[in-house]
Design an enzyme around this catalytic site. Structure first.
Site, PDB file in Angstrom:
ATOM      1  N   LYS A 283       1.055  -1.175  -0.076  1.00  0.00           N
ATOM      2  CA  LYS A 283       0.012  -0.027  -0.174  1.00  0.00           C
ATOM      3  C   LYS A 283       0.953   1.104   0.109  1.00  0.00           C
ATOM      4  O   LYS A 283       1.797   1.308   0.901  1.00  0.00           O
ATOM      5  CB  LYS A 283      -0.905  -0.190   1.221  1.00  0.00           C
ATOM      6  CG  LYS A 283      -1.936   1.251   1.250  1.00  0.00           C
ATOM      7  CD  LYS A 283      -2.979   0.609   0.279  1.00  0.00           C
ATOM      8  CE  LYS A 283      -4.195   1.543   0.412  1.00  0.00           C
ATOM      9  NZ  LYS A 283      -5.070   1.068   1.776  1.00  0.00           N
ATOM     10  N   HIS A 284       0.871   2.098  -1.026  1.00  0.00           N
ATOM     11  CA  HIS A 284       1.676   3.390  -1.173  1.00  0.00           C
ATOM     12  C   HIS A 284       2.961   2.980  -1.003  1.00  0.00           C
ATOM     13  O   HIS A 284       3.772   3.848  -0.473  1.00  0.00           O
ATOM     14  CB  HIS A 284       1.067   4.348   0.057  1.00  0.00           C
ATOM     15  CG  HIS A 284      -0.132   4.650  -0.109  1.00  0.00           C
ATOM     16  ND1 HIS A 284      -0.893   5.140  -1.017  1.00  0.00           N
ATOM     17  CD2 HIS A 284      -1.049   4.762   1.065  1.00  0.00           C
ATOM     18  CE1 HIS A 284      -2.150   5.394  -0.758  1.00  0.00           C
ATOM     19  NE2 HIS A 284      -2.389   5.173   0.515  1.00  0.00           N
ATOM     20  N   ASN A 426      12.977   5.764   7.469  1.00  0.00           N
ATOM     21  CA  ASN A 426      13.501   4.529   8.341  1.00  0.00           C
ATOM     22  C   ASN A 426      12.319   3.391   8.579  1.00  0.00           C
ATOM     23  O   ASN A 426      11.464   3.501   8.712  1.00  0.00           O
ATOM     24  CB  ASN A 426      13.513   5.091   9.920  1.00  0.00           C
ATOM     25  CG  ASN A 426      14.833   6.031   9.924  1.00  0.00           C
ATOM     26  OD1 ASN A 426      15.813   5.779   9.453  1.00  0.00           O
ATOM     27  ND2 ASN A 426      14.463   7.299  10.526  1.00  0.00           N
ATOM     28  N   HIS A 532      14.704   5.685  -0.181  1.00  0.00           N
ATOM     29  CA  HIS A 532      13.815   7.066   0.138  1.00  0.00           C
ATOM     30  C   HIS A 532      12.683   7.013  -1.029  1.00  0.00           C
ATOM     31  O   HIS A 532      12.672   6.370  -1.984  1.00  0.00           O
ATOM     32  CB  HIS A 532      14.830   8.220   0.018  1.00  0.00           C
ATOM     33  CG  HIS A 532      15.799   7.878   1.260  1.00  0.00           C
ATOM     34  ND1 HIS A 532      17.117   7.852   1.101  1.00  0.00           N
ATOM     35  CD2 HIS A 532      15.253   8.405   2.461  1.00  0.00           C
ATOM     36  CE1 HIS A 532      17.525   7.790   2.464  1.00  0.00           C
ATOM     37  NE2 HIS A 532      16.622   8.112   3.196  1.00  0.00           N
TER      38      HIS A 532
END
Length: 532
Positions: A283-284, A426, A532
């Site tokens: 998800k996302h 993180n 990232h």
């Protein structure tokens, strides 16, 4: 500014892809447009009974050097570049007995296809087209007078224009086709340049880089409705997955669907299909549940149990052929996309009952060890790096605590570290019995990720009526080192018994002492997995 419709009286055709060639050329000939062609194109048109002049008759030079030299001649480039209302240009044509070329039809040697086939170095070099790009660029530059076609899909466009404009092609169409032509040569050259860069070991950061692609899909919008978007396939970045998958059914994929499906398939590819069935729910672009098991059904149910709330409207990726049992379970909740190497006929029929659910079949899994490159845009530039091809199975795991991990803990730590590689940093992942039980993603501090993951595990326990958090007896993986002991202490308080992390912090000794005091086993991998 391009003029209005310009007449077409002579066309030069030189194509490697003969799709639709004869029919198109016949339609041109029926309009009394003189045809000129080269090599295999000339042969195909002649065999079809069409009147066609070989390019060597224009240049008065034979094709030579195995066809490497045939169109690089003033008779061709003068005919393409001459400005029709420039008296000096027209005088030069007349003085040298040259004829104007009004329509150029070229598709290039199949370098990208050769690249995809993994051919030899020499085969790659021989499939670098020289004359084709030179002609395309000449015709596109002179689009005020010349029409250039680089895509067989535009044959119908040209015939329609000739009909509409009584034997001519309109200015707007010529300009659009010129833009497409320059984009085609740029994409072609980018594939060649990037292949060369990969062949030269010392070229980690070449002075010039180019990336190009072919439109795979126009998208309704981007991440948000006010953003435009499109998906391009790039041969220079070729990798099994979202770009190679066939969509079997379902509505069109969105920008976010494509991005999330790519993340899901890359994650599930970390798990060897010969060893176990694996399912990743995304998800996302973050995993919200991942599990390994003996069957896809069991793997899916255990992955879903990690966070069923987040899984609603998510992406499901599988590392094996989708079977009916797994399909029946997956379609019980709203799912945006299923991606797998393949699917059984029965499974496809089950998914088919959900008409909006997209099913993608990618034939194979991407290699998690492969490097290649990833590219992202920055303001005014591109950020290019090697893909993260580090795999935990190849890492020398160093036990740094007094307590040695058990075999079960080692198995779960390797599992958790595979998942952590695909969680936004993180990243903290709790896992037990090769299934995630809590995931903390994308937080600015690692201790917050630890707390979120622990909270997820506690919520999971409450959901099924268990008194103890699902993190009790689990292992925890961190994508980067713990800069302070607090994140590790939070994991111990949640019930974790073992930790896997890269190590390398200035405070490693402090973190190791905290692990020993808590009775944890801990291993260092030496490899960080920032995402990232």
């Amino acid at each position: 500014m391009p003029r209005d419709a310009t007449p077409v009286t002579r066309a030069l055709l030189s194509v490697s892809d003969k799709t639709g060639l004869v029919e198109f050329a016949r339609a041109l000939s029926e309009r009394r447009i003189a045809l000129v062609s080269t090599g295999g194109t000339h042969k195909a048109l002649t065999e079809a009974g069409l009147p066609v002049t070989e390019v060597s008759e224009l240049t008065r030079f034979p094709e030579m050097m195995d066809g490497r030299v045939k169109t690089l001649h003033p008779a061709v480039h003068g005919g393409l570049l001459a400005i029709r209302d420039n008296p000096e240009h027209q005088a030069a044509l007349a003085a040298h007995g040259l004829q104007a070329i009004d329509l150029l039809v070229v598709n290039l040697y199949p370098f990208e296809a050769t690249l995809a086939q993994g051919s030899t170095y020499d085969e790659h070099v021989e499939n670098i087209d020289v004359g084709g790009p030179a002609m395309i660029r000449a015709a596109a530059k002179n689009h005020a007078d010349v029409t250039v076609v680089v895509d067989v899909a535009d044959y119908a466009v040209i015939l329609s224009e000739l009909e509409t404009h009584d034997g001519g092609v309109g200015a707007a169409t010529r300009r659009r086709l010129a833009q497409k032509a320059f984009s085609r040569t740029a994409t072609y050259d980018a594939a060649i340049a990037n292949w060369f860069a990969g062949e030269i070991a010392s070229e980690d950061a070449p002075a010039f880089r180019a990336f190009g692609g072919t439109l795979g899909q126009s998208l309704r919008y981007g991440e948000n409705p006010h953003q435009s978007a499109a998906f391009y396939r790039s041969p220079g970045l070729a990798r099994p997955g979202i770009a190679t998958a066939r969509q079997i059914q379902g509505k069109a994929l969105s920008y976010n669907n494509l991005n999330d499906t790519d993340a899901a398939y890359e994650c599930v590819a970390e798990f060897d299909a010969a060893r176990s069935a694996a399912v990743a729910i995304i998800k996302h672009a973050n995993p919200c549940g991942v599990a390994e098991a003996s069957s896809l059904l069991e793997a899916y149910e255990r992955a879903l149990a990690c966070d069923p709330t987040s899984a609603f409207g998510g992406i499901v990726a599988l590392n094996r052929t989708l079977d009916a049992e797994a399909a029946k379970s997956i379609v019980q909740i709203f799912t945006e996309v299923i991606i797998a190497p393949d699917a059984s006929e029965e499974a496809m029929a089950i998914v088919g009952a959900k008409k909006n659910l997209r099913l993608l079949l990618a034939a194979t899994l991407p290699d998690p060890r492969a490097t290649g490159e990833t590219v992202r845009t920055l303001a005014g530039g591109l950020l290019v790096q090697g893909r993260d091809g580090a795999v935990v199975d190849d890492m020398p795991l160093q036990v740094v605590t007094q307590r040695q991990p058990t075999e079960a803990e080692f198995s779960d730590m390797r599992f958790a570290y595979r998942v952590a590689k695909h969680v936004k940093s993180n990243a903290i992942v709790y896992a037990r019995d090769r299934a995630t039980v809590g995931i903390g993603a994308g937080q600015m501090s690692r201790v917050d990720s630890s707390r979120i993951a622990a909270w997820k595990a506690a919520e999971g326990a409450r959901r099924i009526g268990e008194a103890d958090s699902l993190a009790k007896g689990s292992v925890v993986a961190s994508d980067a080192f713990f800069p302070f002991a607090d994140g590790l202490i939070a994991a111990a308080e949640a019930g974790a018994t073992a930790v896997i992390q890269p190590g390398g912090s200035m405070r490693d000794d402090e973190v190791i002492r905290a692990a020993d005091e808590a009775g944890l086993a801990m291993v260092f991998t030496g490899i960080r997995h920032f995402r990232h």
